[in-house]
Design a protein around this motif. Structure first.
Motif, mmCIF file in Angstrom:
data_model
loop_
_atom_site.group_PDB
_atom_site.id
_atom_site.type_symbol
_atom_site.label_atom_id
_atom_site.label_comp_id
_atom_site.label_asym_id
_atom_site.label_seq_id
_atom_site.Cartn_x
_atom_site.Cartn_y
_atom_site.Cartn_z
ATOM 1 N N UNK A 127 0.832 -1.211 0.000
ATOM 2 C CA UNK A 127 0.000 0.000 0.000
ATOM 3 C C UNK A 127 0.867 1.262 0.000
ATOM 4 N N UNK A 128 1.955 1.224 0.778
ATOM 5 C CA UNK A 128 2.875 2.363 0.792
ATOM 6 C C UNK A 128 3.522 2.554 -0.575
ATOM 7 N N UNK A 129 3.876 1.451 -1.216
ATOM 8 C CA UNK A 129 4.452 1.525 -2.559
ATOM 9 C C UNK A 129 3.439 2.092 -3.548
ATOM 10 N N UNK A 130 2.172 1.696 -3.409
ATOM 11 C CA UNK A 130 1.120 2.228 -4.273
ATOM 12 C C UNK A 130 0.983 3.736 -4.097
ATOM 13 N N UNK A 131 1.103 4.193 -2.846
ATOM 14 C CA UNK A 131 1.035 5.627 -2.588
ATOM 15 C C UNK A 131 2.170 6.379 -3.239
#
Length: 305
Positions: A127-131
């Protein structure tokens, strides 16, 4: 306090006391207690430190053995969380289980929950990578983890969701409402959300209990994934009443998508302010016709004074 005010207070006391005895919501079950909201929030804070070490505490896992930090913290979390789960289960104990049986049930829930934490951490890192991948204004993944309200709301959801699936009363809602109050993002713990999920800006996002979201989905502020109608109230409990969003969908700000039978197909793009109550085929761009703008001039400068 003068005599007239004493009469006012006395009348209010009598009326409210009578209301306490007649209103079911005020009748806390005898000998039982609701979970401690503060303790549940502290559990979230400690789990956040474990999921993202060094960001929200003083620990530095490069200087100390990570096993010691994680083990010590999770042991402390276990003690608090088990007690709160026991409290919640005892309050909702309609099967008249003994306290020993409730304690054993809470233990089993905790064992399963703690076994899931490594997987939750991996999901959160995605999710952090997606952000980071989805926001050109982001300078680093560290900034996403440390600062972005969308990731915080997703973190709380992913924790609460596992407890929801294990039928833990009260605690999942306490968690998600805490995130809601902090971020303006309302994700019901019952929603099903895939990996690599990103909420940009975030404020005003609502994701209902029976929403299903696939992988690589991106939402902007003000998006509502809701039910068509809740007039039937509790008759709709357990019914699929929120939409399904398939993989690789982007939904722009202010869009509203409603209904349990509504499916947004994979790779769709939904424009801001769209209002959708029926399914959209895959790889479709849904746009909203711009309202006609009317300009009248010249403008009298005095109008703005």
């Amino acid at each position: 306090m003068d005599g007239e005010f004493k009469l006012v207070i006395g009348r209010a006391v009598r009326e409210m006391a009578q209301f306490y005895s007649s209103e079911e919501s005020f009748a806390i079950k005898k000998g039982r207690h609701l979970p401690n909201r503060g303790a549940v929030i502290e559990v979230l804070k400690d789990l956040r430190r474990v999921m993202f070490p060094g960001y929200f505490g003083t620990e530095n896992i490069t200087d100390t053995a990570p096993e010691y930090f994680v083990g010590n913290t999770l042991t402390e979390v276990y003690v608090v969380l088990k007690k709160q789960i026991e409290t919640a289960l005892l309050y909702e104990n309609e099967e008249h289980k003994t306290e020993e049986e409730i304690s054993d049930q809470a233990m089993k829930i905790c064992k399963k929950f703690f076994s899931l934490l490594p997987g939750i951490q991996q999901m959160l890192l995605k999710d952090a990578q997606a952000g980071f991948d989805g926001d050109p204004a982001a300078k680093s993944k560290e900034e996403i983890i440390f600062s972005y309200p969308g990731l915080f709301a997703i973190f709380v959801y992913r924790i609460a969701h596992e407890l929801y699936l294990m039928d833990v009363p009260f605690i999942p809602r306490i968690m998600t409402e805490y995130a809601h109050s902090r971020t303006g993002i309302d994700i019901n713990s019952g929603a099903t959300i895939g990996e690599y999920f990103f909420i940009d800006h975030g404020t005003g996002v609502v994701i209902g209990e029976t929403t299903c979201i696939g992988n690589h989905v991106k939402l902007y502020q003000g998006v509502t994934l809701g039910a068509l109608s809740t007039r039937s109230g509790q008759q709709l409990a357990g019914v699929k009443r929120h939409p399904t969003i398939q993989d690789n969908v982007t939904i722009y700000s202010g869009a509203t998508i409603l209904g349990g039978e509504t499916v947004i197909g994979e790779e769709c793009v939904i424009a801001g302010s769209a209002f959708i109550t029926s399914s959209v085929p895959p790889r479709t761009k849904v746009t909203v016709k711009s309202p006609e703008l009317t300009f009248k001039g010249p403008v009298d400068s005095n109008v703005w004074e």
